[in-house]
Enzyme design. Structure first.
Site, short mmCIF file in Angstrom:
data_model
loop_
_atom_site.label_atom_id
_atom_site.label_comp_id
_atom_site.label_asym_id
_atom_site.label_seq_id
_atom_site.Cartn_x
_atom_site.Cartn_y
_atom_site.Cartn_z
N GLU A 1 0.86 -1.18 0.00
CA GLU A 1 0.00 0.00 0.00
C GLU A 1 0.90 1.24 0.00
O GLU A 1 1.63 1.46 0.95
CB GLU A 1 -0.87 0.06 1.25
CG GLU A 1 -1.82 -1.11 1.44
CD GLU A 1 -2.38 -1.12 2.85
OE1 GLU A 1 -3.56 -0.76 3.02
OE2 GLU A 1 -1.64 -1.49 3.78
N ASP B 1 -6.27 -11.54 5.84
CA ASP B 1 -5.56 -10.27 6.01
C ASP B 1 -4.15 -10.46 6.57
O ASP B 1 -3.86 -11.48 7.20
CB ASP B 1 -6.38 -9.38 6.96
CG ASP B 1 -6.07 -7.90 6.80
OD1 ASP B 1 -5.14 -7.55 6.05
OD2 ASP B 1 -6.78 -7.10 7.42
N GLU C 1 -9.31 3.32 3.61
CA GLU C 1 -9.08 3.09 5.03
C GLU C 1 -7.98 3.98 5.59
O GLU C 1 -7.96 4.30 6.78
CB GLU C 1 -8.75 1.62 5.29
CG GLU C 1 -7.47 1.15 4.66
CD GLU C 1 -7.25 -0.35 4.87
OE1 GLU C 1 -6.24 -0.69 5.50
OE2 GLU C 1 -8.07 -1.16 4.41
#
Length: 658
Positions: free
Chosen positions: A167, A408, A463
């Site tokens: 990310e 996750d 998020e």
């Protein structure tokens, strides 16, 4: 998959052939991939996109595989077939290419050229298994090339950077300004000689993922792989990650006939041409045709974590408990939302035990309650807890009535981790469970073979706005993703915020999060970003208070029959149209610059249409929640003049008038 026609032209040369240049050219003749000894190069209409770039594999026994070997056989074929994906951005994909296969003693180099991409891979043909010490890929670009680069956010040595969540926002730089101390993951998009070039990989199965570095700060990128772990221990975030404490001196263990991943170069004359690229899907392994995939159900998901289980006007204490989830289920059922997710907190934290359900949750009751209301439940699962015994876990929760898992915090892509994805896909498919890979590397086509894999994260998503300040420019990020990360496949971005902010008013608030940008920017993300498991990030009570906007979200499909990139400039703005049946959805977004654009509706078939559009309000530059909704009719070919506020957007639903 239905074959339209397939024409094979094979040329076999029995005698050994000395190394010389070999080329494969796209069916339209514009794009060429050439192998000359150890070097690949790419040209389009004679213009250089990739200068001679070294490629070679070094095996554990010291053997080197490259184009310098003796070619024993050459085969060529032209192929055109029609692929019919189950869950994708299109219901029909034309797969047309020219292929050249160079067979050496123990391996082959396979080269393909499409009209919009080139790719190559190595296929082993040995009598025994082997290891690979390194895969040398030095990509050399023309002077003046710029790049949109997603650096690994983890700091430290390259070894430390291998542990990362994939990310980060993209930075736009001259290639020579690359930070020599940082790795970048894929995809990476370049602009050179008037072309947009996106580098990624496909059919990554039993092999480590690919990074690039530029340690010399020149026009050449060097491939880097994480070495094979010698030891992995439980640890990290809430004790649910696998932490590598030692590595071998090789990157991969390979079987005697293993196919290595495709090295992919997508090419377009303009940024919008990268939107809707099929190249990763086309090159991926075929779907198991003997399997019944009719049970796979994409859909929208009422999500709990982003909005912090924060409800208002309810007669119970909102939080991770049965009453709260029953409220989410009632909301989903009333609005045709297919799923509710139980994110982290439904099972004990810190134990990596997915059977240890917290006392505030009556899971059996929630499953019963959801089934009565035609809503499926999906469970969040930390990586370490899931991988301990996935067969037992999937069997247990499938029999209880759970419909899928959000897995996750994998946060690696060395060979054992890549193998985990394939194993998880196989076992979940066996028990008819859909999967969202969160904390994941980019997709590489696994969804073609296993359509139950709906989403991958590997993106700097919504998020992050719970925690990071305005210096993290989400608007630039949003306007970059369609031309970079989305080329690889679906993404778990999690849009849908009903609290919206201008650049001046934004603040990261974990318990009552807001988005950067306008309300219409959020609405437009739904048709722009592809996610078959499409999250509704905000609280059900916030959606219930915003019925006009939620109308657009609740109606939108999550997979498509057609996708068209209409317009865009990387990092500045993007316009995307998608069709389901005879209904079209269009989204447009801009960065922090207000923008006026024209959308030409000539992409629509001839006829009369009704359009419902959500536009930034006249005061959206000061109040990001300001919007207007309009309904009108028009004929295909008419133009729409769109104004977007700073951080703004435009979203529309277009229906054919019978």
């Amino acid at each position: 998959m239905r074959t339209c026609f397939c024409f094979f032209l094979c040329l076999f040369i029995a005698a050994q052939v000395s190394a010389r240049p070999y080329s494969v050219v796209s069916p339209d003749g514009s794009l060429s991939l050439c192998l000359d000894g150890e070097c690949f190069s790419v040209t389009k209409n004679g213009s250089i996109l990739l200068e001679p770039s070294t490629y070679a594999l070094t095996l554990g026994d010291g053997t080197c595989w490259s184009g310098l070997g003796k070619v024993r056989r050459i085969s060529k074929q032209y192929k055109e077939i029609n692929l019919e994906p189950l869950v994708y951005i299109k219901d029909s994909v034309q797969d047309e290419y020219n292929e050249l296969v160079l067979a050496y003693k123990d391996y082959s180099i396979v080269m393909r050229a499409y009209d919009d991409a080139v790719a190559w891979r190595v296929v082993a043909n040995r009598k025994s298994d082997f290891t690979i010490l390194s895969e040398k890929i030095d990509l050399s670009f023309p002077t003046g090339t710029t790049a949109h680069v997603p650096y690994v956010r983890t700091e430290g040595s390259f070894e430390q950077q291998f542990n990362n969540s994939f990310e980060n926002q993209y930075v736009h730089i001259d290639l020579r300004d690359w930070d020599a101390k940082r790795l970048a993951f894929l995809p990476i998009t370049f602009e050179c000689n008037g072309q947009c070039v996106c580098i990624t990989e496909s059919d990554l199965m039993d092999y480590p993922g690919l990074y690039f570095a530029n340690v010399n700060c020149d026009n050449t990128l060097e491939a880097i792989h994480a070495a094979y772990p010698s030891e992995v221990v439980q640890g990290g975030y809430n004790n649910i990650q696998g932490i590598v404490t030692g590595r071998e001196n090789f990157i991969a263990k390979c079987s005697s006939n293993q196919s290595l991943p495709w090295r992919v170069i997508a090419v377009s004359d303009s940024p919008k041409g990268l939107i809707g690229s099929d190249i990763v899907y086309k090159l991926a392994s075929e779907q198991h045709e003997e399997r019944d995939w009719s049970w796979v159900k994409p859909g929208k998901v009422a999500w709990d974590w982003w909005n912090d289980w924060n409800l208002k006007g309810v007669p119970f204490k909102a939080g991770i408990n049965t009453d709260t989830y029953k409220f989410y289920i009632d909301f989903a059922s009333a609005h045709g939302v297919e799923y509710v997710i139980l994110d982290e907190g439904w099972s004990s934290i810190g134990t990596a035990d997915l059977y240890d359900i917290v006392p505030e949750i009556d899971l059996a009751e929630l499953i019963r309650y959801a089934e009565q209301r035609s809503v499926g439940l999906i469970l969040w699962a930390g990586y370490w807890a899931f991988k301990k015994d996935p067969e037992k876990l999937c069997k247990h929760y499938s029999e209880m009535g759970i419909k899928g898992f959000k897995i996750d915090f994998m946060d690696r892509d060395d060979q054992p981790m890549v193998e985990f994805y394939r194993n998880a896909a196989e076992i979940t498919a066996k028990y008819h469970l859909v999967v969202d890979f969160h904390g994941a590397f980019k997709p590489t086509g696994l969804q073609k073979e296993y359509p139950n894999i709906l989403n991958y994260e590997g993106v700097f998503g919504e998020e992050m706005q719970k925690f990071l300040d305005i210096s993290w420019d989400q608007m630039d990020n949003d306007c970059t993703i369609p031309f970079t990360r989305m080329v690889a496949g679906s993404l778990d971005y999690t849009p849908g915020a009903m609290r919206n902010s201008t650049r001046q008013s934004f603040a990261p608030i974990a318990s009552q999060p807001m988005s950067q940008g306008t309300r219409c920017h959020q609405l437009a993300l739904y048709p722009i970003f592809f996610a078959p498991l499409l999250m509704l990030c905000d609280s059900p009570t916030n959606y219930m208070a915003e019925s006009e906007c939620f109308e657009f979200i609740s109606d939108i499909p999550t997979y498509w029959d057609e996708t068209i990139g209409l317009d865009g400039r990387i990092g500045d703005y993007a316009v995307v149209a998608r069709r389901k049946g005879e209904t079209w959805y269009v989204g447009a977004i801009t960065d922090w610059d207000s923008r006026d654009i024209v959308i030409d509706s000539s992409f629509l078939p001839e006829g009369q249409y009704s359009i419902t559009a959500w536009s930034d309000g006249v005061n959206a530059d000061r109040n990001a929640e300001d919007y207007s909704k309009t309904v009108c009719t028009f004929a295909s070919g008419e133009q729409f003049f769109i104004h977007m506020a700073p951080g703004g957007g435009w979203a529309a639903k277009i229906c054919k008038i019978k």
